[in-house]
Design a protein around this motif. Structure first.
Motif, PDB file in Angstrom:
ATOM      1  N   ILE A 277       0.826  -1.216   0.000  1.00 35.82           N
ATOM      2  CA  ILE A 277       0.000   0.000   0.000  1.00 35.82           C
ATOM      3  C   ILE A 277       0.855   1.258   0.000  1.00 35.82           C
ATOM      4  O   ILE A 277       0.580   2.234  -0.699  1.00 35.82           O
ATOM      5  N   LYS A 278       1.960   1.235   0.752  1.00 29.94           N
ATOM      6  CA  LYS A 278       2.781   2.445   0.814  1.00 29.94           C
ATOM      7  C   LYS A 278       3.506   2.702  -0.495  1.00 29.94           C
ATOM      8  O   LYS A 278       3.695   3.844  -0.910  1.00 29.94           O
ATOM      9  N   ARG A 279       3.935   1.620  -1.143  1.00 27.58           N
ATOM     10  CA  ARG A 279       4.694   1.846  -2.379  1.00 27.58           C
ATOM     11  C   ARG A 279       3.789   2.345  -3.499  1.00 27.58           C
ATOM     12  O   ARG A 279       4.231   3.103  -4.359  1.00 27.58           O
ATOM     13  N   VAL A 280       2.530   1.889  -3.477  1.00 29.37           N
ATOM     14  CA  VAL A 280       1.597   2.429  -4.470  1.00 29.37           C
ATOM     15  C   VAL A 280       1.525   3.946  -4.326  1.00 29.37           C
ATOM     16  O   VAL A 280       1.632   4.698  -5.297  1.00 29.37           O
ATOM     17  N   ILE A 281       1.386   4.397  -3.086  1.00 28.92           N
ATOM     18  CA  ILE A 281       1.294   5.844  -2.869  1.00 28.92           C
ATOM     19  C   ILE A 281       2.621   6.509  -3.206  1.00 28.92           C
ATOM     20  O   ILE A 281       2.661   7.639  -3.707  1.00 28.92           O
ATOM     21  N   ALA A 282       3.720   5.825  -2.950  1.00 28.00           N
ATOM     22  CA  ALA A 282       5.027   6.414  -3.252  1.00 28.00           C
ATOM     23  C   ALA A 282       5.186   6.630  -4.752  1.00 28.00           C
ATOM     24  O   ALA A 282       5.625   7.696  -5.198  1.00 28.00           O
ATOM     25  N   TYR A 283       4.809   5.602  -5.550  1.00 28.80           N
ATOM     26  CA  TYR A 283       4.888   5.792  -7.002  1.00 28.80           C
ATOM     27  C   TYR A 283       3.978   6.931  -7.429  1.00 28.80           C
ATOM     28  O   TYR A 283       4.296   7.706  -8.319  1.00 28.80           O
ATOM     29  N   SER A 284       2.837   6.992  -6.764  1.00 30.96           N
ATOM     30  CA  SER A 284       1.912   8.075  -7.077  1.00 30.96           C
ATOM     31  C   SER A 284       2.561   9.427  -6.795  1.00 30.96           C
ATOM     32  O   SER A 284       2.401  10.385  -7.562  1.00 30.96           O
ATOM     33  N   THR A 285       3.341   9.509  -5.710  1.00 33.58           N
ATOM     34  CA  THR A 285       4.029  10.765  -5.409  1.00 33.58           C
ATOM     35  C   THR A 285       4.993  11.131  -6.529  1.00 33.58           C
ATOM     36  O   THR A 285       5.030  12.275  -6.997  1.00 33.58           O
TER      37      THR A 285
ATOM     38  N   ALA B 186      -3.098   5.493   5.210  1.00 29.02           N
ATOM     39  CA  ALA B 186      -2.434   4.209   5.036  1.00 29.02           C
ATOM     40  C   ALA B 186      -1.729   3.823   6.337  1.00 29.02           C
ATOM     41  O   ALA B 186      -1.743   2.656   6.752  1.00 29.02           O
ATOM     42  N   GLY B 187      -1.128   4.832   6.996  1.00 30.49           N
ATOM     43  CA  GLY B 187      -0.462   4.562   8.255  1.00 30.49           C
ATOM     44  C   GLY B 187      -1.447   4.060   9.296  1.00 30.49           C
ATOM     45  O   GLY B 187      -1.152   3.144  10.069  1.00 30.49           O
ATOM     46  N   SER B 188      -2.642   4.630   9.269  1.00 31.62           N
ATOM     47  CA  SER B 188      -3.676   4.198  10.198  1.00 31.62           C
ATOM     48  C   SER B 188      -4.013   2.728   9.957  1.00 31.62           C
ATOM     49  O   SER B 188      -4.158   1.946  10.903  1.00 31.62           O
ATOM     50  N   VAL B 189      -4.093   2.361   8.681  1.00 29.05           N
ATOM     51  CA  VAL B 189      -4.382   0.967   8.338  1.00 29.05           C
ATOM     52  C   VAL B 189      -3.234   0.070   8.820  1.00 29.05           C
ATOM     53  O   VAL B 189      -3.451  -0.963   9.469  1.00 29.05           O
TER      54      VAL B 189
ATOM     55  N   ASP C 211       0.641  -5.368   3.046  1.00 26.21           N
ATOM     56  CA  ASP C 211       0.259  -6.128   1.864  1.00 26.21           C
ATOM     57  C   ASP C 211      -1.235  -5.958   1.606  1.00 26.21           C
ATOM     58  O   ASP C 211      -2.075  -6.386   2.395  1.00 26.21           O
ATOM     59  N   LEU C 212      -1.553  -5.332   0.455  1.00 27.69           N
ATOM     60  CA  LEU C 212      -2.956  -5.074   0.131  1.00 27.69           C
ATOM     61  C   LEU C 212      -3.758  -6.358   0.025  1.00 27.69           C
ATOM     62  O   LEU C 212      -4.952  -6.391   0.322  1.00 27.69           O
ATOM     63  N   PHE C 213      -3.113  -7.433  -0.411  1.00 26.13           N
ATOM     64  CA  PHE C 213      -3.865  -8.659  -0.669  1.00 26.13           C
ATOM     65  C   PHE C 213      -4.239  -9.390   0.614  1.00 26.13           C
ATOM     66  O   PHE C 213      -5.036 -10.304   0.597  1.00 26.13           O
ATOM     67  N   LYS C 214      -3.642  -8.978   1.725  1.00 27.81           N
ATOM     68  CA  LYS C 214      -4.058  -9.558   2.998  1.00 27.81           C
ATOM     69  C   LYS C 214      -5.231  -8.789   3.592  1.00 27.81           C
ATOM     70  O   LYS C 214      -5.916  -9.265   4.473  1.00 27.81           O
ATOM     71  N   MET C 215      -5.391  -7.519   3.142  1.00 29.77           N
ATOM     72  CA  MET C 215      -6.443  -6.687   3.729  1.00 29.77           C
ATOM     73  C   MET C 215      -7.788  -6.987   3.082  1.00 29.77           C
ATOM     74  O   MET C 215      -7.948  -7.986   2.397  1.00 29.77           O
TER      75      MET C 215
ATOM     76  N   TRP D 107      -7.790   1.250  -2.792  1.00 36.13           N
ATOM     77  CA  TRP D 107      -8.894   1.457  -1.856  1.00 36.13           C
ATOM     78  C   TRP D 107      -9.782   0.218  -1.780  1.00 36.13           C
ATOM     79  O   TRP D 107     -10.117  -0.269  -0.717  1.00 36.13           O
ATOM     80  N   PHE D 108     -10.158  -0.298  -2.970  1.00 35.79           N
ATOM     81  CA  PHE D 108     -11.051  -1.463  -2.992  1.00 35.79           C
ATOM     82  C   PHE D 108     -10.387  -2.649  -2.322  1.00 35.79           C
ATOM     83  O   PHE D 108     -11.006  -3.380  -1.546  1.00 35.79           O
ATOM     84  N   LEU D 109      -9.093  -2.842  -2.603  1.00 36.18           N
ATOM     85  CA  LEU D 109      -8.407  -3.982  -2.004  1.00 36.18           C
ATOM     86  C   LEU D 109      -8.386  -3.890  -0.485  1.00 36.18           C
ATOM     87  O   LEU D 109      -8.553  -4.889   0.215  1.00 36.18           O
ATOM     88  N   ALA D 110      -8.196  -2.679   0.018  1.00 43.96           N
ATOM     89  CA  ALA D 110      -8.029  -2.554   1.463  1.00 43.96           C
ATOM     90  C   ALA D 110      -9.359  -2.501   2.183  1.00 43.96           C
ATOM     91  O   ALA D 110      -9.510  -3.113   3.237  1.00 43.96           O
ATOM     92  N   PHE D 111     -10.314  -1.771   1.612  1.00 46.76           N
ATOM     93  CA  PHE D 111     -11.498  -1.433   2.419  1.00 46.76           C
ATOM     94  C   PHE D 111     -12.761  -2.161   2.017  1.00 46.76           C
ATOM     95  O   PHE D 111     -13.642  -2.350   2.842  1.00 46.76           O
ATOM     96  N   SER D 112     -12.912  -2.537   0.741  1.00 49.58           N
ATOM     97  CA  SER D 112     -14.193  -3.100   0.329  1.00 49.58           C
ATOM     98  C   SER D 112     -14.250  -4.588   0.687  1.00 49.58           C
ATOM     99  O   SER D 112     -13.236  -5.192   1.070  1.00 49.58           O
ATOM    100  N   GLY D 113     -15.438  -5.172   0.521  1.00 54.64           N
ATOM    101  CA  GLY D 113     -15.607  -6.581   0.833  1.00 54.64           C
ATOM    102  C   GLY D 113     -16.139  -6.764   2.239  1.00 54.64           C
ATOM    103  O   GLY D 113     -16.416  -5.799   2.962  1.00 54.64           O
TER     104      GLY D 113
END
Lengths: 624, 531
Positions: free
Chosen positions: A290-298, A335-338, A346-350, A422-428
């Protein structure tokens, strides 16, 4: 903490003060060293000054630094409470805030460079905060070394500009040398923009770009930023999203306002910015962290800013810097809160965290919408302003077309990757990893910053229509792109980009919404693309290869050189001087009559010097 | 300038020092020999004199200039109408620096412990030596200049051996005296040769005629003798051999005074003697003494002084590299620093002289402070070798930080005064262009070389384990700390002196302008006056 609060209040007051009297400059400086005028290379003397300059843009960035800095310090109370080494953490973070504020209000390039190095040092220390982890230690080193490449280029750029402008300047000031590298003279740029040796200025501009690219993680010096995520998330939010990485953009802005870039420089900057915006976004598409996704986004968003500054819309770039600082800090803190709650990145664990962490999920969504550029969230105004501004120059600068198209396409990718996260972490319904069932929100100190930042991420973009705020972005007489124009072309362009963004979100929903996990694509083409993206286009490996093989070979060469040439020389020197010194030491006999005879010998030598050597030297040199 | 009262006003700082010295000797006769008492007299006298000099500089800022001839003092001597004394602003600046050195040494010496005998001799001679130094700074006649130097020299010969304990100080004093005597002879002989060449010993008069009158060979020979004599005082290579033995053998406080104070007398004397001919543009005559016709001395003297400067700094640095004893290391570093100062004199432009003056100021603080630290550390029971200082950083943190800052300044690290002085000096050399650029290059290379031995000392202090537990306890008193004076401790006076020197080294490195500006103004005024 308290100091951070005071700093924020002062910073915001400064910002309001500047906003209420647009275009005012407050320059306080003292002369550190002054050489009196005398004939020679600097006929008007030479000065080194230290000073602070508060002008609209430094006030703007100062507001960002102090507000985000305060919120992050507040958030850290909750996020870092279980960590050892807290004194070190707060000391380094405070040093960073001080250095960053100093950088922003420096009034000359040398002072700017000093603080630039200081924030780099803080970044190194904080990336390596968990220094017992080998990956953190090596990421810190990587960040330090890669940005160092940029720093050296920056310093060369200063020297080149100095070489060109040393004796040029407004009448009565005696030139840049005599005024100590300062940016401004009254309200005007100090150095006459664009006068001087064009080739040298172009090279100087490229060197400055190199420095900015190192700090702001632009291609090809971007590799360190994703790895910098080894540091605490708070550090990522403050240093590697909101402030320090923006220092490169700020440097480009200051340089373009006060020294000026040549047309060729601008084309290169635009190309780098546009390419980085797209290139980094592609790498964010598939990353599981999750953090690296945001880092690339930065990295990608910084590319937009560089693009804007390069195309001549300095203030538009700084506007995006402003909005981005808040919504990106928001994303990181969310993301830090998560991470704080679930203990993994790891997004796939969330999954399914929306029900357990409503505030965080809302905050992340707001940050995501702002990043994706959906109106009325903050990112829409600034990003769209960049696109429409650059679009308006395309007829006169066809060379900007590729960069523009890449940046435009990146809008779609941006919306996709952030909502994938977002969907990976929060939805479901529930987390894919059952161990994460107990996740819950953090304490109030973590919630408050999220709320405040969310508010800015929603409304911050509209600030540009406030006359006072817009005044911060107005420089001299009128600035193109501020506030954003609303011609039919712009509206059409905005509609297109919003549609692209919505398309990206929909695609993310289709693939990952409701806790779905899209099966890995079967076709080998897609699979291999994914591999390439995960491997970061092999650039990391290539740099490693260069590092290990190339530099190693170079190092062996250097080692050979060192051993046989330098050491040989040094040892030769040592032997010579050792022998000489030994002999000289034997001169130091302690016998006083010997000393007296040296005095006489010295006298004879002086006389010989006067009668024989000096006239000879003078005849060869043609007078001293 | 008729009344005695006016005369006393003109020489107020000098008279204060003389009175102080006499008072100290009087106290000695009265058997009031407490160190604190006589030391306070010395501190008070030098402080008062310093205040008078600073006030003089402040009230008559840089434009006014007083000259005084023997005829003005005694109307019956109407033949001696040329100025014997010239109060230039730069001379006053040097007086201030000499007094600063004396003040630091006096304050530090207050902590020598009451057991110490010979306090009155030490402080009395210190004041007399300083009196000689002040007179050097205002002389404008060769004979008077050399006499003033003699006054300070003879006082320092005795200072080196005043403790009368142990052979080393006595041996050092004897060497110092013998070489000093040889050098005085050379100087006076040089002065008489110049009198033969020019018909006058007055420096201002020589400046008027240098190069147009006189026999070039005779004048050159005179300058060679004079330079050799003055080089003794300024510790220029190869006239430096005494300095290492003497700095090493003398009590460290005296070494601090010799390195921090009297050496600069030589530098200023060289400046006084040689600036006139160097600046004298002349009739554009040849520089070849074997040709007839008009003749220009300046370039020849510049090449000679420049060569001497480069040789001095190089030999000093190279020999410092291999020293194992702290005091000898500092002595060689002190010799090399004299080379930098001579560089500024050689160039002879206003920025260069300002740079040399600032370098002198820096050296008073850095080297004076460093020798005071050495003296203090010896009092703690640490041996003379560099290796004996191992691990001092953890045992005496404040003292080590002060010493480290002084060494960094000597090495020329930015934000210390040593960087500023070298920056000003070398940039002046570059601005002067031509031959002088090479002098700047030599100076820069030498600075790089010097970093090695300073860094070695820092490494020993901070990164090597202490040899054995320190025999004495007690924390270091830093500045105005409340720690009482205790046996084995540094003592308040010494701590204050070291603290002040270190604070000034850093403060003037961070913001040199308050002193650099006036010094630059004084230097350009001085050059204007001598041109």
């Amino acid at each position: 903490m308290a100091f951070g609060g005071v700093a924020m209040v002062l910073g915001v007051l400064l910002g309001i003060g500047e906003a209420s009297s647009p275009g005012s400059y407050t320059n306080v400086q003292f002369t550190w060293l002054k050489l009196a005028p005398s004939p020679g290379p600097f006929p008007s003397g030479f000065e080194l000054v230290m000073g602070t300059l508060v002008d609209p843009i430094s006030a703007l960035v100062l507001v960002v630094v102090t507000v985000v800095g305060f919120l992050v310090l507040l958030y850290s109370i909750g996020y870092m409470h279980h960590d050892r080494g807290l004194p070190r953490y707060y000391a380094e973070l405070s040093l960073f805030l001080a250095a960053m504020s100093g950088l922003v209000i420096s009034n000359n390039l040398l002072e700017f460079f000093l603080f630039w190095e200081l924030v780099g040092l803080c970044s190194y220390l904080l990336i390596g905060f968990y220094y017992e982890k080998p990956s953190a230690a090596s990421a810190a080193k990587e960040a330090f070394l890669v940005t160092r490449v940029g720093d050296v280029m920056f310093l060369l750029g200063i020297f080149l500009f100095f070489f060109v402008y040393a004796t040029k300047g407004p009448a009565g000031t005696g030139g840049w040398a005599a005024s100590g590298f300062v940016f401004v003279h009254g309200a005007a740029p100090f150095v006459p923009v664009g006068t001087g040796n064009a080739t040298l200025l172009t090279i100087a501009g490229i060197m400055i770009l190199g420095g900015a690219a190192g700090k702001s993680a632009q291609f090809p010096l971007h590799v360190w930023l994703p790895d910098a995520m080894e540091g605490p998330t708070t550090v990522s939010a403050l240093i590697h999203a909101a402030t320090m990485v923006a220092a490169g953009v700020y440097l480009l802005a200051v340089t373009s306002l006060f020294l000026g870039f040549t047309a060729l420089d601008q084309t290169v900057i635009v190309a780098i910015g546009g390419f980085t915006a797209f290139f980094a976004a592609t790498m964010a598409l598939v990353h599981p962290d999750i953090k690296r996704v945001i880092a690339y986004s930065t990295v990608s968003q910084l590319g937009y800013m560089v693009l804007a500054v390069g195309a001549g819309f300095t203030m538009v770039g700084l506007f995006h810097l402003f909005t981005h600082a808040f919504f990106k800090a928001l994303l990181f803190l969310a993301a830090g809160s998560v991470i704080h709650a679930v203990g993994t990145q790891d997004l796939f664990k969330m999954g399914g965290l929306r029900k357990k962490m409503r505030l965080t999920s809302a905050a992340f969504a707001i940050g995501g919408l702002a990043l994706a550029g959906i109106p009325p969230f903050a990112g829409f105004w600034s990003k769209d302003d960049i696109l429409s501004s650059v679009y308006s120059t395309l007829p006169s600068h066809p060379a900007y077309w590729p960069a523009f198209l890449l940046a435009f396409a990146a809008v779609f990718l941006t919306a996709y990757y952030i909502f994938r996260a977002w969907f990976l972490a929060f939805s479901g319904d529930k987390p894919r990893d059952p161990a994460l069932e107990h996740a819950h929100e953090g304490p109030w100190v973590m919630a408050v910053p999220l709320v405040v930042l969310s508010a800015v991420a929603i409304g911050g973009g509209l600030l540009v229509y406030l006359p006072g705020f817009a005044g911060l972005l107005l420089h001299g007489g009128g600035t193109p792109g501020i506030p954003p124009t609303l011609s039919p072309t712009d509206l059409l362009l905005s509609t297109a980009s919003v549609l692209l963004a919505v398309g990206g979100i929909l695609l993310a929903w289709r693939l990952w919404g409701n806790g779905r996990v899209a099966p890995l694509p079967s076709s080998s083409a897609v699979r291999s693309v994914r591999q390439v993206l995960l491997a970061r286009y092999g650039m990391k490996a290539a740099y490693d290869w260069i590092g290990t093989k190339g530099v190693y070979t170079l190092a062996r060469g250097a080692d050979f050189f060192d051993r046989f040439v330098i050491d040989g020389t040094v040892h030769g020197f040592e032997r010579t001087f050792g022998g000489l010194s030994d002999r000289l030491r034997r001169i130091q006999t302690g016998v006083v009559s010997d000393y007296a005879s040296y005095v006489v010998a010295g006298l004879i030598a002086v006389f010989a010097l006067m009668l024989l050597l000096a006239p000879y030297l003078l005849s060869r040199l043609g007078g001293a | 300038m008729s009344s005695l009262f006016d005369l006393a006003g003109t020489f107020a700082p000098e008279l204060v020092l003389l009175a102080g010295a006499l008072l100290v000797f009087l106290l000695d006769v009265l058997k009031l020999r407490r160190l604190e008492l006589v030391g306070s007299v010395s501190v008070g006298a030098s402080l008062l004199a310093l205040a008078l000099v600073v006030a003089d500089l402040g009230f008559a800022p840089f434009a006014s200039l007083r000259t005084l001839s023997a005829a003005q003092v005694n109307p019956s001597l109407s033949a001696l109408a040329t100025p014997l004394w010239t109060f230039t602003s730069l001379g006053l600046v040097f007086q201030g620096m000499f007094l600063l050195a004396t003040l630091l040494v006096s304050v530090a010496s207050l902590s020598r412990g009451s057991k110490e005998t010979g306090g009155p001799i030490f402080f009395g001679l210190l004041l007399l030596a300083t009196l000689g130094m002040l007179l050097v700074a205002i002389s404008s006649d060769l004979i008077f200049l050399l006499l003033a130097i003699e006054l300070s020299s003879i006082a320092t010969y005795v200072l080196v051996g005043y403790t009368r304990r142990g052979l080393r100080p006595l041996e050092a004093a004897m060497k110092f005296y013998i070489i000093g005597a040889v050098s005085s002879a050379l100087s006076f002989f040089g002065a008489s040769l110049l009198f033969g060449a020019y018909g006058t010993t007055n420096l201002l008069a020589i400046r008027e005629v240098a190069g147009t009158v006189g026999t070039p060979i005779l004048a050159l020979l005179g300058y060679a003798f004079l330079l050799s004599g003055l080089a003794f005082k300024a510790t220029l290579v190869p006239f430096h051999a005494w300095a290492v033995d003497v700095y090493d053998g003398a009590p460290s406080d005296v070494s601090a005074f010799l390195a921090g104070g009297t050496k600069k007398v030589g530098i200023f004397a060289v400046l006084l003697v040689f600036l006139g001919p160097i600046l004298f543009a002349g009739a554009g005559g040849s520089s070849n003494p074997f040709q007839g016709g008009p003749f220009t001395l300046g370039p020849i003297l510049q090449v000679t002084l420049g060569t001497l400067a480069v040789v001095t700094m190089t030999v000093g640095n190279v020999l410092a590299l291999l020293q194992k004893e702290m005091k000898r290391l500092l002595a060689y570093s002190s010799i090399s620093q004299a080379g930098y100062m001579l560089l500024g004199v050689t160039i002879g432009t206003a920025p260069a002289i300002a740079g040399a003056t600032f370098q002198v100021l820096a050296h008073v603080l850095m080297k004076g402070g460093a020798f005071l630290v050495v003296a203090g550390v010896a009092g703690l029971g640490i041996g003379p070798l560099v290796d004996d200082w191992r691990g001092l950083g953890s045992r005496r943190p404040l003292l080590s930080v002060a010493f480290a800052l002084l060494l960094l300044s000597l090495a020329g690290v930015p934000l210390t005064i040593g960087f500023v002085s070298k920056f000003v000096l070398f940039s002046a050399a570059v601005q002067a262009q031509g031959f002088f650029v090479w002098l700047a290059v030599a100076g820069l290379l030498n600075s790089a070389l010097s970093v090695f031995y300073y860094a070695r000392v820092l490494k020993v202090i901070y990164f090597e384990a202490p040899p054995a537990p320190l025999p004495t306890g007690g924390a270091v008193v830093g500045g105005a700390g409340p720690e009482p004076l205790r046996a084995g401790g540094l003592g308040i006076g010494r701590a204050v002196a070291i603290g002040v020197a270190t604070a000034l080294v850093v403060a003037l490195g961070v913001d040199p302008q308050p002193l650099l500006g006036p010094i630059q103004a004084a230097a350009s005024h001085f050059v204007f006056f001598w041109r």
